[in-house]
Design a protein around this motif. Structure first.
Motif, PDB file in Angstrom:
ATOM      1  N   CYS A  57       0.837  -1.189   0.000  1.00 52.97           N
ATOM      2  CA  CYS A  57       0.000   0.000   0.000  1.00 52.97           C
ATOM      3  C   CYS A  57       0.880   1.250   0.000  1.00 52.97           C
ATOM      4  O   CYS A  57       1.940   1.274   0.635  1.00 52.97           O
ATOM      5  N   LEU A  58       0.434   2.275  -0.719  1.00 51.80           N
ATOM      6  CA  LEU A  58       1.084   3.585  -0.700  1.00 51.80           C
ATOM      7  C   LEU A  58       0.029   4.663  -0.500  1.00 51.80           C
ATOM      8  O   LEU A  58      -1.108   4.530  -0.971  1.00 51.80           O
ATOM      9  N   GLY A  59       0.393   5.730   0.186  1.00 52.71           N
ATOM     10  CA  GLY A  59      -0.487   6.880   0.258  1.00 52.71           C
ATOM     11  C   GLY A  59      -0.456   7.632  -1.060  1.00 52.71           C
ATOM     12  O   GLY A  59       0.519   7.553  -1.811  1.00 52.71           O
ATOM     13  N   HIS A  73      -2.512  -4.859  -5.340  1.00 54.23           N
ATOM     14  CA  HIS A  73      -3.287  -5.823  -6.135  1.00 54.23           C
ATOM     15  C   HIS A  73      -4.317  -5.152  -7.043  1.00 54.23           C
ATOM     16  O   HIS A  73      -4.902  -5.798  -7.902  1.00 54.23           O
ATOM     17  N   ASP A  74      -4.549  -3.838  -6.853  1.00 47.95           N
ATOM     18  CA  ASP A  74      -5.513  -3.121  -7.691  1.00 47.95           C
ATOM     19  C   ASP A  74      -4.867  -2.431  -8.892  1.00 47.95           C
ATOM     20  O   ASP A  74      -5.575  -1.915  -9.767  1.00 47.95           O
ATOM     21  N   LEU A  75      -3.544  -2.390  -8.923  1.00 48.64           N
ATOM     22  CA  LEU A  75      -2.864  -1.543  -9.902  1.00 48.64           C
ATOM     23  C   LEU A  75      -2.704  -2.209 -11.269  1.00 48.64           C
ATOM     24  O   LEU A  75      -2.362  -3.369 -11.382  1.00 48.64           O
ATOM     25  N   CYS A  80      -2.118   7.069 -10.806  1.00 54.97           N
ATOM     26  CA  CYS A  80      -2.396   6.651  -9.428  1.00 54.97           C
ATOM     27  C   CYS A  80      -3.745   7.173  -8.938  1.00 54.97           C
ATOM     28  O   CYS A  80      -4.468   6.464  -8.223  1.00 54.97           O
ATOM     29  N   ARG A  81      -4.108   8.407  -9.321  1.00 60.21           N
ATOM     30  CA  ARG A  81      -5.378   8.979  -8.876  1.00 60.21           C
ATOM     31  C   ARG A  81      -6.562   8.097  -9.293  1.00 60.21           C
ATOM     32  O   ARG A  81      -7.539   7.945  -8.554  1.00 60.21           O
ATOM     33  N   ASP A  82      -6.461   7.506 -10.463  1.00 58.59           N
ATOM     34  CA  ASP A  82      -7.566   6.692 -10.973  1.00 58.59           C
ATOM     35  C   ASP A  82      -7.708   5.353 -10.242  1.00 58.59           C
ATOM     36  O   ASP A  82      -8.764   4.720 -10.319  1.00 58.59           O
ATOM     37  N   LYS A  83      -6.651   4.929  -9.547  1.00 59.12           N
ATOM     38  CA  LYS A  83      -6.682   3.662  -8.809  1.00 59.12           C
ATOM     39  C   LYS A  83      -6.840   3.880  -7.307  1.00 59.12           C
ATOM     40  O   LYS A  83      -6.838   2.918  -6.531  1.00 59.12           O
ATOM     41  N   MET A  84      -7.005   5.127  -6.920  1.00 62.75           N
ATOM     42  CA  MET A  84      -6.988   5.496  -5.503  1.00 62.75           C
ATOM     43  C   MET A  84      -8.275   5.105  -4.783  1.00 62.75           C
ATOM     44  O   MET A  84      -9.367   5.163  -5.333  1.00 62.75           O
ATOM     45  N   LYS A  85      -8.106   4.713  -3.508  1.00 63.72           N
ATOM     46  CA  LYS A  85      -9.230   4.462  -2.618  1.00 63.72           C
ATOM     47  C   LYS A  85      -9.287   5.576  -1.573  1.00 63.72           C
ATOM     48  O   LYS A  85      -8.248   6.074  -1.127  1.00 63.72           O
TER      49      LYS A  85
END
Length: 271
Positions: A57-59, A73-75, A80-85
């Motif tokens: 995980c990364l901020g 696992h989501d990347l 990055c913004r589009d994959k952000m939670k």
């Protein structure tokens, strides 16, 4: 005139240990700095950071503020913004949150983000439960359980009435240890040379003991002591107990042990 504190107001050993980890030791003692990527950064760069440092995980940072996070696992290819939670309430706590509360929070989440002066700056994961402050708390609980079991046996099986509840090999081991300690003039009794497994077997042999302690059956009580002994051995030998116990199992074991200690305290200490 010096005032003598009433014994009724004095904290039990369990209460003192709990108070330490509830008020004086915080999440900050086990948290790690949150590594971040920029919101407009390519996911390939974020994946490189994760692979290099073995992060899951990364901020995600934008204009100097951490606005969310990404999980490995989501990347896929992209930004990055589009994959952000987004952060959710149960995942974020202040840096003053007690270690004890932190431990219980892990039952609901797999990671906790730490808020420091209005900025999410740190992270705690399952692996951080292996750190010294958590080990100290767990070892303290196990040690208190051993101590209370010994007091229980002394109270209900005085004058070595506990001996018939041990098999011959375990009794021989207790005598061996007793004789070794006596050589150095230690002021001990034979019962002080019992190991956790011995105390467990004696208590399990007592009629309906499981009905006094918070267990639905003798088998459940036996399983509890087996896990406590396994955890104690791992902690004593500085082994990786996180690889053997899931975080859910650790939390359940802590909850069970606190119940056991409260019951034993009420009986032995009148508290």
């Amino acid at each position: 005139m010096k005032r003598i504190e009433s014994s009724s107001n004095k904290k039990s050993p369990h209460q003192s240990l709990r108070s330490l980890f509830l008020h004086d030791i915080h999440i900050d003692h086990i948290a790690e700095e949150l590594v971040v990527c920029q919101a407009d950064e390519r996911t390939a760069n974020a994946l490189h950071i994760m692979d290099t440092h073995d992060f899951d995980c990364l901020g995600v940072e934008e204009n100097g503020k951490v606005i969310g996070y990404i999980e490995k696992h989501d990347l896929s290819d992209g930004i990055c913004r589009d994959k952000m939670k987004s952060f959710i309430t149960t995942e974020v706590v202040s840096d003053s949150t007690s270690l004890l509360k932190t431990l219980y929070l892990f039952k609901e989440t797999k990671r906790i983000f730490v808020l420091e002066e209005n900025r999410i700056s740190k992270l705690v994961t399952h692996a951080d439960l292996q750190k010294a402050p958590v080990q100290l708390f767990l070892f303290g609980l196990v040690s208190l359980t051993e101590m209370y079991l010994l007091q229980w046996i002394k109270k209900y099986l005085p004058y070595e009435e506990w001996k018939p509840y041990l098999n011959k090999s375990r009794l021989r081991e207790a005598y061996r240890l007793f004789n070794e300690r006596k050589k150095v003039n230690e002021e001990i009794q034979l019962i002080d040379c019992l190991q956790l497994c011995d105390k467990r077997d004696i208590v399990l042999s007592l009629k309906d003991m499981y009905t006094i302690l918070p267990f639905p059956s003798k088998n459940k009580m036996r399983d509890y002591f087996r896990r406590i002994e396994s955890l104690r051995n791992d902690l004593a030998h500085a082994q990786d107990f996180i690889g053997k116990f899931t975080k859910e199992e650790i939390i359940d074991l802590v909850l069970q042990t606190e119940k056991v200690l409260r019951i034993l305290e009420e009986e032995l200490l009148g508290g």
